[in-house]
Design an enzyme around this catalytic site. Structure first.
Site, PDB file in Angstrom:
ATOM      1  N   THR A  74       0.757  -1.200   0.094  1.00 63.50           N
ATOM      2  CA  THR A  74      -0.078   0.069   0.080  1.00 63.50           C
ATOM      3  C   THR A  74       1.017   1.303  -0.013  1.00 63.50           C
ATOM      4  O   THR A  74       1.925   1.311   0.685  1.00 63.50           O
ATOM      5  CB  THR A  74      -1.139   0.010   1.196  1.00 63.50           C
ATOM      6  OG1 THR A  74      -1.597  -1.265   1.465  1.00 63.50           O
ATOM      7  CG2 THR A  74      -2.031   1.021   1.210  1.00 63.50           C
ATOM      8  N   ASP A  89       3.407  -4.263 -17.265  1.00 66.89           N
ATOM      9  CA  ASP A  89       2.297  -3.827 -16.546  1.00 66.89           C
ATOM     10  C   ASP A  89       1.829  -2.323 -17.019  1.00 66.89           C
ATOM     11  O   ASP A  89       1.506  -1.626 -16.214  1.00 66.89           O
ATOM     12  CB  ASP A  89       2.582  -3.769 -14.990  1.00 66.89           C
ATOM     13  CG  ASP A  89       1.231  -3.923 -14.492  1.00 66.89           C
ATOM     14  OD1 ASP A  89       0.027  -4.109 -15.004  1.00 66.89           O
ATOM     15  OD2 ASP A  89       1.040  -3.561 -13.164  1.00 66.89           O
TER      16      ASP A  89
END
EC number: 2.7.11.1
Length: 949
Positions: free
Chosen positions: A572, A684
């Site tokens: 995170t 990605d």
């Protein structure tokens, strides 16, 4: 004038002329030519009852045509030293008129080189008088001097200096004929006896010349050029109305200087001064009073700069009389050599005594010295520098910091452990305003010397054209969290240390432990110091280094976590503020236990390793990384503009315009090109991973799915001519059947079916022929192109986002770097149309569409043909036929969609829009009333959560 030890004087002798008349032998100086003799003004007799009167009587018997020219200004005195002393000059007919042979200014030449003419009686008499009078006067002066013995060594140095000059000047060119007019040349004959105990190298004086100039209209200028050839010294004076003489004597005793052949010195002393306006020129008579002193030789002991300034004493006096130029030119200088066994000093004088003008202000002396340093072996950087003209032989001053440059000789320092590939000559040019302040200007070529220590010094950078750089040497010890060595490592962000990473792994994400064998803190500090040139002056770098220096290490306790920015697959990201500063950072927090349970630790390690090696304006900067309470934290740059997906949602049509899209995808293309050169396949690429900086430019982030592989740079030669380039063949009207009414590109030609509205003048004009391609452009395009694309990389991993997956990944056939160009095409499609090209109702349908469905373009919004063509060539299902699969980004950048874009200055381009800078809540989180509320991090299930407490 009294003499003193260690100096050489040039004094006046009143009785020199009377002593010369007892001479009985006559010889002639072989200087000049009979042709130039006719152009000189006739010498008039002036001294009755003296030796000069007898000489002038003999001169009258020789027919000399007086020159009609009336010369203004001071005469050009040519002072030359000969290697033969005590013997008369050769009177061979081949040397006739050599005394009046003109010599070039600043170019010494042997007096024996000249045309073969007969000798005149006038020249023979003049040479006789000068040599005999000088010999007798020298004997008389030495007999009266009780302290003659201390001056023997100094005289020997001057005598040996002459011989070397004459030997080396034999092959040099002479002065043009037109420069030889109105020259008065005076020959000095020193003694040739050199004691066996003398260790000085033969040395010489160059020619002293004084050329007449326009003395009334132009200011008087004097320029002194000293040539020090080998280890000797010489004098060459070029003046206009004024003369300045500096004598430089160097002793060559063992241990005092470098070995012979260490280098050549060239010292230029420029002096600009103006004569008083009230001076009236009477005659071209110059009296020179020379006080010659010797500079101290180069030795191991230090020499004060004040003594060196006092060691050069020079004076020049120019006398003038009313304009009686018809009398011609007159000047005499007597030289008194000793006998073959006696030692004497050079005595130079002019017989006229004229009232001296007012003293002139002290002139500024500029010295320009050229040294040579030779690298003799692979273990030595350079030999000792011969700095006999500097304050110290073993010390130089840096131009920027005025710190001492340490001697690199092997006597004071041990041999360096660094091996050098080749031995090179090192040439150092030093430009000095005075002897007391030497300044190093440039080092042309040298090898890099890696020395250990923590002191400041001046070293030489290893480059093709090296310059002197200020470098703070750092200790090679690892960062330990305390000590001066750590401070030096952190305080030097531009260190020249190089770091290598193993790029041999092709299909594994966990095989990079070899590149991080050192401690993570030490490895990061090395990267943060040496490999962040475009961010080295950032305030955030200074803040992080200050906290590390103050507390010894950096941890999560030094940050205030303000809010959550996003959540990824392995961690995170939070907005954090460094305690005590106003610097905001983005911290990615990862739970090590959570990663171990999900077997995602290799992905975290790969991302950390990639972030450490990145240094690009469109890629993130890793400021620090640490482990705190089983949490791995990466401190990165914070982008307040959010991601490109959110920015696209804010647009009116939920998509970007074509110019804005070109701006963003161009920067993304450069970032992908940099990653591929490092052997990193991104895998990605999507708008959520493209962040917008505060200046409007983009930053690629999130490298946990990236693949590291080997890359082999190759040179590819263009096989097709520029006009047939496949990347430029695509266009709306590249064929004869050109009907594309929806093309809105301004550079496109008018469709064939459109009406032609031409004026009368346009109809009458002949159609212009198409311009042929520039020859330089053709040559540039035909040059070999460097391609650093990981074309051989293969992986069978199923990674990425469904809508952006390449067909080869879905099929499981193995994929390489071409997957990034597929995702690049999908991203370009989404930015222009607001959606991905193969999106289905669910993930399975999406994957099926990627493999089997053909590419379709919606009717709106309107997009140029170049953009569609680029998307079509990028979204080719066969990876080998895909644009960029062979030459990478270089092939894509040449597409017409990017035509007119300056890739080198893309960072200076104005972004489409700037992000909104909003309050991040830092004030509330760090206020005293809130008691510095922090966020607590803990692992719950599969997610990382931070809670307030």
């Amino acid at each position: 004038m009294e003499s003193f030890a260690g100096s050489c004087e040039i004094v006046e002798e009143k009785d020199a002329v009377r002593l010369a008349k007892h001479s009985s032998r006559y010889c002639m100086s072989p200087l000049g030519s009979s042709k130039d003799m006719e152009q000189r003004p006739a010498l008039k007799s002036g001294y009755q009852g003296s030796m000069e009167y007898d000489i002038d009587q003999l001169f009258q018997s020789i027919t000399i045509k007086p020159s009609p020219r009336r010369v203004m200004g001071s005469s050009f005195h040519h002072l030359e030293t000969s290697a033969s002393a005590g013997t008369s000059r050769s009177t061979s007919p081949s040397n006739k008129g050599a005394m009046k042979k003109p010599f070039p200014m600043g170019t010494p030449r042997s007096p024996r080189v000249g045309p073969s003419d007969s000798i005149s009686l006038k020249q023979a008499l003049r040479d006789l008088c000068i040599s005999k009078a000088s010999e007798m006067a020298s004997q008389k002066r030495l007999s009266k001097s009780a302290a003659a013995s201390p001056r023997v060594s100094e005289a020997d140095r001057i005598k040996t200096l002459y011989r070397q000059v004459l030997n080396e000047s034999a092959g040099k060119p002479g002065l043009p004929v037109d420069k030889g007019k109105s020259l008065v040349e005076i020959s000095l004959t020193p003694v040739v006896d050199i004691p066996s105990s003398s260790q000085s190298v033969p040395q010489r004086y160059d020619v002293l010349e004084t050329e007449p100039s326009n003395f009334i209209s132009e200011p008087s200028q004097a320029e002194i050029l000293l040539h020090v050839l080998g280890n000797g010294s010489g004098i060459k004076t070029v003046g206009y109305g004024m003369l300045e003489t500096v004598s430089l004597c160097k002793s060559n005793k063992s241990g005092s200087c470098l070995s012979s052949g260490s280098g050549d010195y060239e010292i230029e002393i420029d002096e600009n001064h103006t004569s008083p306006p009230h001076m009236v020129i009477e005659d071209q008579l110059v009296e020179i009073d020379k006080h010659v002193t010797s500079l101290p030789s180069c030795s191991g002991s230090k020499v004060d700069t004040e003594e060196l300034d006092k060691s050069i004493v020079s004076s020049a006096r120019v006398k003038s009389e009313p304009t009686a130029l018809s009398s011609g030119l007159k000047g005499k200088l007597d030289n008194f050599p000793g006998s073959g066994t006696e030692k004497s000093k050079l005595v130079s004088k002019v017989t006229r005594n004229i009232p001296r003008p007012k003293p002139r202000p002290k002139k500024k002396i500029l010295l320009k010295k050229k040294l040579k340093i030779v690298v003799n072996s692979a273990t030595k950087m350079v030999e000792e520098v011969d700095t006999s003209l500097e304050p110290s032989a073993s010390q130089l001053l840096c131009q920027k910091c005025h710190c001492a440059v340490k001697s690199t000789s092997t006597e004071n320092h041990p041999p360096s452990n660094t091996s050098h590939t080749t031995d090179k000559n090192v040439s150092i040019e030093a430009d000095q305003e005075s002897l007391a302040s030497p300044r190093l200007i440039r080092i042309v070529k040298c090898n890099k010397e890696a020395s250990k220590g923590s002191s400041d010094s001046c070293e030489v950078s290893d480059s093709g054209e090296a310059v002197i750089v200020m470098k703070q040497e750092v200790s090679p010890s690892n960062y330990s969290g305390k000590g001066d060595a750590d401070e030096q490592i952190r305080a030097n962000p531009t260190s020249s240390e190089k770091f290598d990473f193993s790029l041999s792994s092709k299909n594994s994400l966990g095989d990079y432990s070899s590149s991080t064998s050192m401690s993570e803190e030490s490895n990061l500090s090395r990267f943060s110091c040496g490999n962040k040139p475009h961010m080295s002056m950032d305030v955030r770098w200074e803040a992080v280094k200050h906290v590390k220096l103050q507390y010894g290490s950096l941890g999560l306790r030094h940050f205030n976590l303000l809010k959550k920015l996003g959540c990824g697959d392995i961690g995170t990201v939070y907005l954090a503020e460094l305690v005590g500063t106003n610097c905001l950072f983005a911290i990615k927090v990862m739970d090590n236990e959570f990663l171990a349970r999900r077997k995602k630790t290799p992905r975290a390690q790969a991302e950390r390793a990639i972030l450490k090696m990145l240094d690009h304006p469109f890629l993130p900067t890793l400021y620090a990384q640490f482990t705190s309470d089983n949490l791995s934290c990466l401190v990165m740059e914070y982008c307040p503009g959010g991601d490109l997906h959110v920015l696209r949602q804010k647009q009116l049509s939920r998509c970007f315009s074509e110019p804005a899209t070109r701006f963003y995808v161009a920067e993304i293309l450069l970032a992908l090109e940099y990653l591929h050169m490092l052997g990193v396949i991104y895998r990605d690429l999507k708008p959520e991973n493209i962040l917008v900086r505060e200046d409007g430019h983009i930053m690629l982030t999130d490298f946990d799915l990236s693949l590291r592989c080997a890359v082999n740079p190759t040179l590819l030669r263009s096989t097709s001519p520029p006009e047939k380039d496949p990347a430029r063949m695509s266009g709306p009207y590249s064929t004869s059947n050109c009907i594309q009414p929806l093309c809105i590109e301004p550079s496109c030609r008018v469709p064939c079916f459109s009406p032609r509205l031409l004026s009368t003048q346009a109809r009458n004009q002949k159609p212009r022929k198409p311009k042929r391609p520039d020859l330089l452009t053709q040559q540039f395009r035909s040059l070999p192109q460097l391609v650093a694309e990981p074309t051989e990389a293969r992986s069978n991993s199923f990674v990425g986002t469904h809508e952006y997956l390449a067909p080869e990944i879905i099929k499981g056939e193995g994929h390489g770097a071409a997957v990034d160009w597929w995702t690049f095409g999908v991203l370009l499609y989404e930015l222009l149309y607001g959606k991905t090209p193969f999106k289905g109702y669910d993930n399975e349908e999406t994957l099926s569409n990627v493999v089997y469905q053909n590419l379709k373009f919606p009717d709106s919004p309107l997009v140029s043909f170049q953009a569609k063509e680029l998307i079509r060539r990028l979204l080719v299902k066969d990876p080998e036929s895909r644009l960029g699969s062979e030459k990478g980004a270089a092939e894509i950048k040449r597409h017409p969609f990017f035509e007119g874009l300056n890739w080198a200055l893309i960072r200076c381009a104005i972004p489409p829009e700037l992000p909104d800078i909003y309050d991040n809540g830092a004030t509330e989180a760090t206020s005293p009333e809130g008691n510095n509320r922090y966020l607590e991090c803990k692992a719950i299930g599969d997610h990382l959560e931070f809670e307030l407490f």
